[in-house]
Design a protein around this motif. Sequence first.
Motif, PDB file in Angstrom:
ATOM      1  N   GLU A 141      11.165 -19.295   5.542  1.00 10.23           N
ATOM      2  CA  GLU A 141      10.137 -18.927   6.506  1.00 10.23           C
ATOM      3  C   GLU A 141      10.387 -17.470   6.894  1.00 10.23           C
ATOM      4  O   GLU A 141      11.524 -17.076   7.121  1.00 10.23           O
ATOM      5  N   SER A 142       9.323 -16.679   6.959  1.00 11.52           N
ATOM      6  CA  SER A 142       9.518 -15.260   7.272  1.00 11.52           C
ATOM      7  C   SER A 142       8.248 -14.685   7.882  1.00 11.52           C
ATOM      8  O   SER A 142       7.144 -15.224   7.731  1.00 11.52           O
ATOM      9  N   TRP A 143       8.450 -13.554   8.579  1.00  7.59           N
ATOM     10  CA  TRP A 143       7.357 -12.768   9.144  1.00  7.59           C
ATOM     11  C   TRP A 143       7.393 -11.380   8.510  1.00  7.59           C
ATOM     12  O   TRP A 143       8.449 -10.784   8.351  1.00  7.59           O
ATOM     13  N   LEU A 144       6.218 -10.889   8.141  1.00  8.89           N
ATOM     14  CA  LEU A 144       6.095  -9.550   7.559  1.00  8.89           C
ATOM     15  C   LEU A 144       5.122  -8.743   8.421  1.00  8.89           C
ATOM     16  O   LEU A 144       3.946  -9.098   8.550  1.00  8.89           O
ATOM     17  N   TRP A 145       5.635  -7.659   8.996  1.00  7.72           N
ATOM     18  CA  TRP A 145       4.826  -6.841   9.900  1.00  7.72           C
ATOM     19  C   TRP A 145       4.757  -5.418   9.362  1.00  7.72           C
ATOM     20  O   TRP A 145       5.780  -4.794   9.104  1.00  7.72           O
ATOM     21  N   ASN A 146       3.540  -4.922   9.174  1.00 15.63           N
ATOM     22  CA  ASN A 146       3.299  -3.554   8.721  1.00 15.63           C
ATOM     23  C   ASN A 146       2.435  -2.820   9.746  1.00 15.63           C
ATOM     24  O   ASN A 146       1.669  -3.446  10.488  1.00 15.63           O
ATOM     25  N   ALA A 147       2.533  -1.514   9.764  1.00 14.05           N
ATOM     26  CA  ALA A 147       1.709  -0.714  10.669  1.00 14.05           C
ATOM     27  C   ALA A 147       1.475   0.663  10.063  1.00 14.05           C
ATOM     28  O   ALA A 147       2.271   1.131   9.237  1.00 14.05           O
ATOM     29  N   GLN A 148       0.374   1.301  10.472  1.00 14.46           N
ATOM     30  CA  GLN A 148       0.089   2.634   9.958  1.00 14.46           C
ATOM     31  C   GLN A 148      -0.787   3.404  10.941  1.00 14.46           C
ATOM     32  O   GLN A 148      -1.500   2.832  11.766  1.00 14.46           O
ATOM     33  N   ALA A 149      -0.723   4.723  10.840  1.00 13.64           N
ATOM     34  CA  ALA A 149      -1.593   5.635  11.578  1.00 13.64           C
ATOM     35  C   ALA A 149      -2.024   6.730  10.617  1.00 13.64           C
ATOM     36  O   ALA A 149      -1.227   7.199   9.800  1.00 13.64           O
ATOM     37  N   SER A 150      -3.287   7.125  10.681  1.00 13.74           N
ATOM     38  CA  SER A 150      -3.793   8.146   9.759  1.00 13.74           C
ATOM     39  C   SER A 150      -4.716   9.102  10.493  1.00 13.74           C
ATOM     40  O   SER A 150      -5.307   8.774  11.530  1.00 13.74           O
ATOM     41  N   TYR A 151      -4.832  10.304   9.918  1.00  9.78           N
ATOM     42  CA  TYR A 151      -5.673  11.350  10.504  1.00  9.78           C
ATOM     43  C   TYR A 151      -6.411  12.050   9.378  1.00  9.78           C
ATOM     44  O   TYR A 151      -5.818  12.443   8.368  1.00  9.78           O
ATOM     45  N   GLN A 152      -7.753  12.209   9.563  1.00 11.47           N
ATOM     46  CA  GLN A 152      -8.581  12.892   8.576  1.00 11.47           C
ATOM     47  C   GLN A 152      -8.932  14.281   9.084  1.00 11.47           C
ATOM     48  O   GLN A 152      -9.247  14.464  10.277  1.00 11.47           O
ATOM     49  N   PHE A 153      -8.934  15.265   8.174  1.00  7.74           N
ATOM     50  CA  PHE A 153      -9.213  16.633   8.593  1.00  7.74           C
ATOM     51  C   PHE A 153      -9.764  17.422   7.410  1.00  7.74           C
ATOM     52  O   PHE A 153     -10.007  16.860   6.337  1.00  7.74           O
ATOM     53  N   LEU A 154      -9.948  18.713   7.607  1.00 10.71           N
ATOM     54  CA  LEU A 154     -10.573  19.646   6.671  1.00 10.71           C
ATOM     55  C   LEU A 154     -12.072  19.352   6.539  1.00 10.71           C
ATOM     56  O   LEU A 154     -12.593  18.376   7.072  1.00 10.71           O
ATOM     57  N   LYS A 155     -12.762  20.179   5.796  1.00  8.93           N
ATOM     58  CA  LYS A 155     -14.204  20.062   5.649  1.00  8.93           C
ATOM     59  C   LYS A 155     -14.585  18.738   5.008  1.00  8.93           C
ATOM     60  O   LYS A 155     -14.039  18.349   3.977  1.00  8.93           O
ATOM     61  N   GLY A 156     -15.549  18.077   5.636  1.00  8.61           N
ATOM     62  CA  GLY A 156     -15.994  16.794   5.117  1.00  8.61           C
ATOM     63  C   GLY A 156     -15.011  15.668   5.299  1.00  8.61           C
ATOM     64  O   GLY A 156     -15.189  14.595   4.723  1.00  8.61           O
ATOM     65  N   LYS A 157     -13.932  15.906   6.065  1.00  6.33           N
ATOM     66  CA  LYS A 157     -12.888  14.887   6.273  1.00  6.33           C
ATOM     67  C   LYS A 157     -12.315  14.431   4.936  1.00  6.33           C
ATOM     68  O   LYS A 157     -11.985  13.258   4.744  1.00  6.33           O
ATOM     69  N   ASN A 158     -12.168  15.361   4.003  1.00  5.86           N
ATOM     70  CA  ASN A 158     -11.693  14.991   2.668  1.00  5.86           C
ATOM     71  C   ASN A 158     -10.177  14.827   2.590  1.00  5.86           C
ATOM     72  O   ASN A 158      -9.665  14.270   1.624  1.00  5.86           O
ATOM     73  N   ALA A 159      -9.455  15.333   3.574  1.00  5.25           N
ATOM     74  CA  ALA A 159      -7.994  15.238   3.555  1.00  5.25           C
ATOM     75  C   ALA A 159      -7.533  14.194   4.568  1.00  5.25           C
ATOM     76  O   ALA A 159      -8.081  14.084   5.666  1.00  5.25           O
ATOM     77  N   THR A 160      -6.534  13.423   4.171  1.00  3.35           N
ATOM     78  CA  THR A 160      -5.989  12.381   5.041  1.00  3.35           C
ATOM     79  C   THR A 160      -4.477  12.426   4.971  1.00  3.35           C
ATOM     80  O   THR A 160      -3.897  12.453   3.870  1.00  3.35           O
ATOM     81  N   ILE A 161      -3.841  12.424   6.128  1.00  2.00           N
ATOM     82  CA  ILE A 161      -2.395  12.276   6.196  1.00  2.00           C
ATOM     83  C   ILE A 161      -2.115  10.977   6.941  1.00  2.00           C
ATOM     84  O   ILE A 161      -2.766  10.664   7.941  1.00  2.00           O
ATOM     85  N   ALA A 162      -1.193  10.180   6.421  1.00  2.06           N
ATOM     86  CA  ALA A 162      -0.952   8.851   6.988  1.00  2.06           C
ATOM     87  C   ALA A 162       0.539   8.569   7.037  1.00  2.06           C
ATOM     88  O   ALA A 162       1.310   8.985   6.157  1.00  2.06           O
ATOM     89  N   LEU A 163       0.946   7.872   8.076  1.00  2.00           N
ATOM     90  CA  LEU A 163       2.298   7.359   8.227  1.00  2.00           C
ATOM     91  C   LEU A 163       2.227   5.839   8.164  1.00  2.00           C
ATOM     92  O   LEU A 163       1.516   5.213   8.950  1.00  2.00           O
ATOM     93  N   LYS A 164       2.961   5.246   7.217  1.00  3.70           N
ATOM     94  CA  LYS A 164       2.935   3.803   7.027  1.00  3.70           C
ATOM     95  C   LYS A 164       4.365   3.270   7.107  1.00  3.70           C
ATOM     96  O   LYS A 164       5.278   3.823   6.495  1.00  3.70           O
ATOM     97  N   VAL A 165       4.535   2.196   7.846  1.00  5.26           N
ATOM     98  CA  VAL A 165       5.832   1.541   7.982  1.00  5.26           C
ATOM     99  C   VAL A 165       5.664   0.092   7.514  1.00  5.26           C
ATOM    100  O   VAL A 165       4.792  -0.628   8.010  1.00  5.26           O
ATOM    101  N   TYR A 166       6.496  -0.329   6.562  1.00  8.92           N
ATOM    102  CA  TYR A 166       6.392  -1.655   5.968  1.00  8.92           C
ATOM    103  C   TYR A 166       7.589  -2.525   6.381  1.00  8.92           C
ATOM    104  O   TYR A 166       8.711  -2.044   6.503  1.00  8.92           O
TER     105      TYR A 166
END
Length: 432
Positions: free
Chosen positions: A334-359
């Motif tokens: 029996e186990s629990w798996l918890w993931n989370a992330q935060a991301s931010y879009q920027f530059l023209k047209g929101k074409n760039a994304t930087i994200a932090l993900k923790v698994y």
Amino acid sequence: MKKGRFLTFSYRFQASFNNADKYTYDILNDPFAIPYDTVRNDELSNSFRNDYYSHRAQIGFKQVTANYTYDIGVAAVPSSSQSIDLINSERNIPKRTVFNVAPYLRYRYKMGKQSSLRIDYRGYSSQPSMNQLQPVEDRSDPLRIVVGNPELKPSFQNRFRARFNDYDEKTQRAIMAMIDGGFTTNSIISETTYDSKTGGQRTTYRNVNGVWNAAGMLMYSTPFRNKHWQLNSFSRISYSNSVGYNNGTRNDAGSFNAIENLGLAFRSDYFDAELRGNYRYALATNSMQSRNDQSTHNYGGTFNVNGYLPWSITLGTDITYSGSAGYSAGYNTESWLWNAQASYQFLKGKNATIALKVYDILGQRNSIRRTVTGNYIQDVEYNTLDTYGLITFTYRFNTFGDKKPDMDRFDRGPHGYGPPPGHPGRPGGRRW
């Protein structure tokens, strides 16, 4: 022939040539003395030259109409093979010719703009590999000797599949149902003999009948009246029968599986949330030891939520519970798996994304898998990477030229805003 009706013909020739060399040497003097003298052991060595030829002549009839299309026919498939051992001609595998008849059927019926039925049947042959044919003992592991069988015949597989799709564009309800199955004649399986005194085993190959499988699947997805809520269901049931030989005794091993995955999702411009449960039942049976039939249960659920904040910021998290029962001692978990992330879009047209993900924030992830064959049942536990994080940068290039793409379409998942069911949140969502 006539409008919408055709006679079809095709022919294909295939030839393959390969060498299979394996040399074993005996050391004549002290193996720790360098240099040492060796002599080739011809009994345990081989140098095969293998030739394989195959022809496929096919004739069929095809009809195309506004509502349906079918293509039916038959193929004649003669094939021949031979192997020559340059070391010992007594081990040559003489030329063998096999003739198979391979019928086929392809049927498509269009019931409506978004509704269709598809039926396929195909038969085809498979040649034994050279390792399965060569009558030379492989003693790389003295306790696990393997030797080929030059009397093997090609196997012939029959495959059938029927699939139904229906999508209501007005209500956004989708249904897909499928059944498929197959059986094999002259299936090539392993035959193992165990030596109780030494603990060693000797494996060769033989042709058998009785290998078959069948499965059915149903996918259903429908939104509720206000379109923010959506129900998703995936059901699958399958059975397969494999054959093995142990110490000359045939064993038919059956594997039955039933799977249900049910989810309820809420989608909006501001946040998404989904609750999904899953259950799997598996039963392994054996004709040799029916009292030792084994059943396992895998169950669990996932909850994920994604919020879309101003300034093109997305926050997401998901947590999954999984459990199992019925496995070998020490493998029920029996186990629990918890993931989370935060991301931010920027530059023209929101074409760039930087994200932090923790698994795997809780560090409880594990993986168990059961394999059922005609010779054994095996439970395997895999080592998995514990808690870790990733920082990612993504840039989306515009391939539409001067035409502005629908950016919201890219930011939404297949069921609206947010990620596909059961996956962590991903950059996107409401446009601010």
